[in-house]
Scaffold this motif. Sequence first.
Motif, PDB file in Angstrom:
ATOM      1  N   GLY A   7      19.616  55.199  13.686  1.00  0.00           N
ATOM      2  CA  GLY A   7      20.318  56.157  14.831  1.00  0.00           C
ATOM      3  C   GLY A   7      20.859  55.570  15.976  1.00  0.00           C
ATOM      4  O   GLY A   7      20.808  54.194  16.120  1.00  0.00           O
ATOM      5  N   LYS A   8      21.542  56.376  16.751  1.00  0.00           N
ATOM      6  CA  LYS A   8      22.360  55.707  17.931  1.00  0.00           C
ATOM      7  C   LYS A   8      21.288  56.131  18.959  1.00  0.00           C
ATOM      8  O   LYS A   8      20.426  56.956  19.240  1.00  0.00           O
ATOM      9  N   VAL A   9      21.296  55.070  20.054  1.00  0.00           N
ATOM     10  CA  VAL A   9      20.114  55.050  21.093  1.00  0.00           C
ATOM     11  C   VAL A   9      20.685  55.844  22.383  1.00  0.00           C
ATOM     12  O   VAL A   9      21.888  55.784  22.888  1.00  0.00           O
ATOM     13  N   LEU A  10      19.690  56.214  23.212  1.00  0.00           N
ATOM     14  CA  LEU A  10      20.114  56.761  24.313  1.00  0.00           C
ATOM     15  C   LEU A  10      18.942  56.047  25.388  1.00  0.00           C
ATOM     16  O   LEU A  10      17.750  56.142  25.012  1.00  0.00           O
ATOM     17  N   PHE A  51      23.120  64.913  23.238  1.00  0.00           N
ATOM     18  CA  PHE A  51      22.341  64.107  22.375  1.00  0.00           C
ATOM     19  C   PHE A  51      22.545  64.826  20.995  1.00  0.00           C
ATOM     20  O   PHE A  51      22.601  66.149  20.506  1.00  0.00           O
ATOM     21  N   ARG A  52      22.786  63.890  19.937  1.00  0.00           N
ATOM     22  CA  ARG A  52      22.831  64.436  18.609  1.00  0.00           C
ATOM     23  C   ARG A  52      21.594  64.225  17.696  1.00  0.00           C
ATOM     24  O   ARG A  52      20.835  63.173  17.834  1.00  0.00           O
ATOM     25  N   ASP A  55      19.286  61.010  16.772  1.00  0.00           N
ATOM     26  CA  ASP A  55      19.403  59.853  18.188  1.00  0.00           C
ATOM     27  C   ASP A  55      18.072  59.371  18.080  1.00  0.00           C
ATOM     28  O   ASP A  55      17.178  59.998  18.043  1.00  0.00           O
ATOM     29  N   ASP A 116      23.874  51.966  25.432  1.00  0.00           N
ATOM     30  CA  ASP A 116      23.765  53.086  25.120  1.00  0.00           C
ATOM     31  C   ASP A 116      24.658  53.499  24.330  1.00  0.00           C
ATOM     32  O   ASP A 116      26.050  53.016  24.118  1.00  0.00           O
ATOM     33  N   GLY A 117      24.363  54.266  23.122  1.00  0.00           N
ATOM     34  CA  GLY A 117      25.037  54.479  21.878  1.00  0.00           C
ATOM     35  C   GLY A 117      25.188  53.448  20.782  1.00  0.00           C
ATOM     36  O   GLY A 117      25.621  53.969  19.830  1.00  0.00           O
ATOM     37  N   GLU A 119      23.975  51.454  17.704  1.00  0.00           N
ATOM     38  CA  GLU A 119      23.167  51.949  16.615  1.00  0.00           C
ATOM     39  C   GLU A 119      21.980  50.866  16.127  1.00  0.00           C
ATOM     40  O   GLU A 119      22.323  49.673  15.952  1.00  0.00           O
TER      41      GLU A 119
END
Length: 167
Positions: A7-10, A51-52, A55, A116-117, A119
């Motif tokens: 997933g993508k990170v916050l 937020f998806r 994530d 940020d964002g 993967e």
Amino acid sequence: MQEIIRGKVLILGKNIDTDQIYPGRYLEIVSPEEIGSHCLEGVDPEIPKNFRKGDIVVAESNFGCGSSREHAPIALLNMGASLVIADSFARIFFRNSINLGLPLLVVKGLYKVLKDGEEIEVDLRKGTVTLLSTGKVLQGEMLGDMAMKILSHGGIKDMMREGRDLI
């Protein structure tokens, strides 16, 4: 529970407490969707909107400090977080999260090498994080067998309902 999570990170800072994760003014809400819609509002009100599902939250040290409320990991789960990675976690938050089925992983300094964002791919069983942009692999602290067993059942309550032996 998936053992491989992608997933993508916050990226968040340090000392994110349970009131920032799930503000106390929302404690009377019972709808899981609505609970998730207020997650991390105490850090930035835009986070739950952007937020998806799937994530990954990445933070510095002492994530989940403050009160021992279970609402914090419940909110993260209902916001759609697949995993939280940090340098360190408050002990009660860590235990509550595992018991509720939210995977956590300690990986020192991960927040320093990510944007940020970006993967990533995480192997929970091995405790590794792969930065997909570079292929770099970082080793984190592996979860214990009992934590993995609880997570594999979606949380301790589900494990007990299935009549699984906790030992």
